[in-house]
Design an enzyme around this catalytic site. Structure first.
Site, short mmCIF file in Angstrom:
data_model
loop_
_atom_site.label_atom_id
_atom_site.label_comp_id
_atom_site.label_asym_id
_atom_site.label_seq_id
_atom_site.Cartn_x
_atom_site.Cartn_y
_atom_site.Cartn_z
N PHE A 80 2.18 -18.11 17.27
CA PHE A 80 1.97 -19.41 16.63
C PHE A 80 1.38 -19.29 15.22
O PHE A 80 1.53 -20.19 14.41
CB PHE A 80 0.96 -20.25 17.43
CG PHE A 80 1.41 -20.64 18.80
CD1 PHE A 80 2.22 -21.74 18.99
CD2 PHE A 80 1.00 -19.92 19.91
CE1 PHE A 80 2.63 -22.11 20.26
CE2 PHE A 80 1.40 -20.28 21.19
CZ PHE A 80 2.22 -21.38 21.37
N SER A 124 10.77 -24.46 13.92
CA SER A 124 10.65 -25.89 13.65
C SER A 124 12.02 -26.49 13.42
O SER A 124 12.92 -25.82 12.89
CB SER A 124 9.80 -26.06 12.38
OG SER A 124 9.95 -27.36 11.88
N TYR A 148 7.46 -23.65 3.24
CA TYR A 148 7.09 -23.61 4.67
C TYR A 148 8.35 -23.47 5.53
O TYR A 148 8.45 -22.58 6.39
CB TYR A 148 6.31 -24.88 5.05
CG TYR A 148 6.32 -25.13 6.54
CD1 TYR A 148 5.51 -24.38 7.38
CD2 TYR A 148 7.16 -26.10 7.10
CE1 TYR A 148 5.55 -24.59 8.76
CE2 TYR A 148 7.19 -26.32 8.47
CZ TYR A 148 6.39 -25.56 9.29
OH TYR A 148 6.44 -25.76 10.65
N LYS A 152 10.02 -20.34 8.07
CA LYS A 152 10.50 -20.46 9.46
C LYS A 152 11.92 -19.89 9.55
O LYS A 152 12.24 -19.15 10.47
CB LYS A 152 10.47 -21.93 9.92
CG LYS A 152 9.06 -22.50 10.08
CD LYS A 152 8.27 -21.80 11.16
CE LYS A 152 6.84 -22.26 11.27
NZ LYS A 152 5.97 -21.41 12.10
N ASN A 178 8.43 -33.08 16.90
CA ASN A 178 7.13 -33.55 16.40
C ASN A 178 6.08 -33.65 17.51
O ASN A 178 6.00 -34.69 18.18
CB ASN A 178 7.30 -34.91 15.71
CG ASN A 178 8.03 -34.79 14.39
OD1 ASN A 178 9.16 -34.33 14.33
ND2 ASN A 178 7.37 -35.19 13.31
N VAL A 216 2.66 -46.15 5.34
CA VAL A 216 3.98 -45.93 5.97
C VAL A 216 4.93 -45.52 4.85
O VAL A 216 5.19 -46.30 3.93
CB VAL A 216 4.48 -47.20 6.68
CG1 VAL A 216 5.88 -46.96 7.26
CG2 VAL A 216 3.50 -47.63 7.76
#
Ligand code: UDP
Length: 332
Positions: A80, A124, A148, A152, A178, A216
């Site tokens: 992880f 991911s 990022y 992955k 998620n 939002v």
């Protein structure tokens, strides 16, 4: 099995340690506390009613990791440990490539040298890039939009290449959607350091009165209500996917989506949170966040067909458990 869990005090790692013990396995944890608090280990030990071997340090430290493999009989690795903030990765690419790629290389190299046969990697859904959902494992991956995501994709490639050269080294790449929620004890959960980047930790801060409103990001996406749609998965469901992968993955390379297959919009998550927890979340509808895609959800069929795994907990459970943890850890 005795499993080395790198980043085992982080959000997903810690919940997975609980799942391992629930299924009769054991863990050795290495964590450098870069995004975890010191109390998590104690809480884990309370939950599982046993001591857990713990090594403080970074997994790019090959001497340290080598000693773990020498001192413990390790049957599998759950890797992880990685930096995971998208925005930060754009600002500090070297830090991300250096840490995340060296981590994968170091742990995989030493695992192979010590004849460990099972290696599960935290990947991911970001590896799919901006293409129509549902994402399925055979889709071509589009170029990553940030360092990022690139780490992955590159780590996936590194691990596939190692397994190709050494087929006894079974690699499972779990592409997470998620994760939100928390263990139902409320003892462990997600508590990022600083201002949260992700939706649920931000909602929790608003619910706790630490921030005035939730921003939002976007109201003009081509979705039901204009806000972004994601496949939220309960962190304990995600944790259980790792145990299934360790117990059942058979091929040299196994790639699985881990999601529910259901998309929920930001406004739907907020509504569920308010309804289940009887808390009001003030909103500030604002512009889209750069780099975000409109919709992301999984095709979860492959992991179900091959490992017999499926998620069990719904969005209501996720928002309830998330709030239970936040209240307990902040004494609200
Ligand atoms: N989001 C939001 N406000 C926030 C954080 C996130 O509206 O403060 C939205 C974001 O635009 C996306 C969804 O919530 O549509 C999930 O974002 P998150 O950062 O949790 O995960 P991502 O899918 O981006 O990795």
């Amino acid at each position: 099995m005795n499993i080395l869990v790198t980043g085992g005090l982080g959000f997903i790692g810690s919940h997975t340690v609980v799942s391992l013990y629930e299924r009769g396995h054991q863990a050795v944890i290495i964590d450098d506390y870069s995004n975890a608090s010191k109390e998590v280990l104690e809480k884990l030990e309370t939950l599982i009613q046993s001591k857990i071997p713990f090594i403080e340090g970074n997994v790019t430290d090959s001497k340290l990791v080598e000693n773990i493999f020498k001192n413990h009989q390790i049957d599998g690795v759950l890797h992880f440990a990685a930096f995971k903030a998208v925005g930060e990765s754009v600002e500090k690419p070297i830090m991300y490539y250096e840490n995340n790629l060296n981590a994968t290389l170091t742990v995989a190299k030493l695992a192979l040298e010590h004849k460990v046969k099972k290696f599960v990697f935290s990947s991911s859904c970001t590896v799919y890039g901006d293409q129509p959902s549902p994402f399925h494992e055979e889709m071509d991956l589009l170029p990553a939009t940030n360092p990022y995501g690139a780490t992955k994709q590159m780590s996936e490639q590194i691990l596939k290449d190692i397994s190709f050269a050494h087929p006894e080294f079974k690699v499972t790449l779990l592409r997470y959607f998620n994760p939100i929620g928390a263990h139902d004890s409320g003892l462990i959960g997600e508590s990022p350091l600083g201002v949260p980047n992700n939706l649920m930790p931000y909602i929790l801060d608003v619910a706790l009165g630490k921030r005035p409103h939730l921003n939002v990001y976007g109201s003009d996406y081509p979705t039901l209500d204009g806000s972004g749609v994601r496949d939220y998965i309960h962190v304990m469901d995600l944790a259980e996917a790792h145990v299934a992968a360790l117990e059942k993955s058979l091929k040299p390379v196994n790639i699985y989506n881990v999601g529910t297959g259901q998309g929920s919009s930001v406004l739907e998550v907020v509504k569920a949170f308010e309804t289940m927890n009887d808390v009001k979340i003030p909103l500030n509808i604002t512009a889209r966040r750069p780099g975000d895609i409109a919709v992301s959800f999984a095709d979860p069929a492959k992991i179900k067909n091959e490992l017999g795994y499926q998620t069990k907990r719904d969005l209501n459970q996720m928002v309830k458990d998330a709030w239970n943890f936040a209240k307990r850890s902040n004494h609200a």
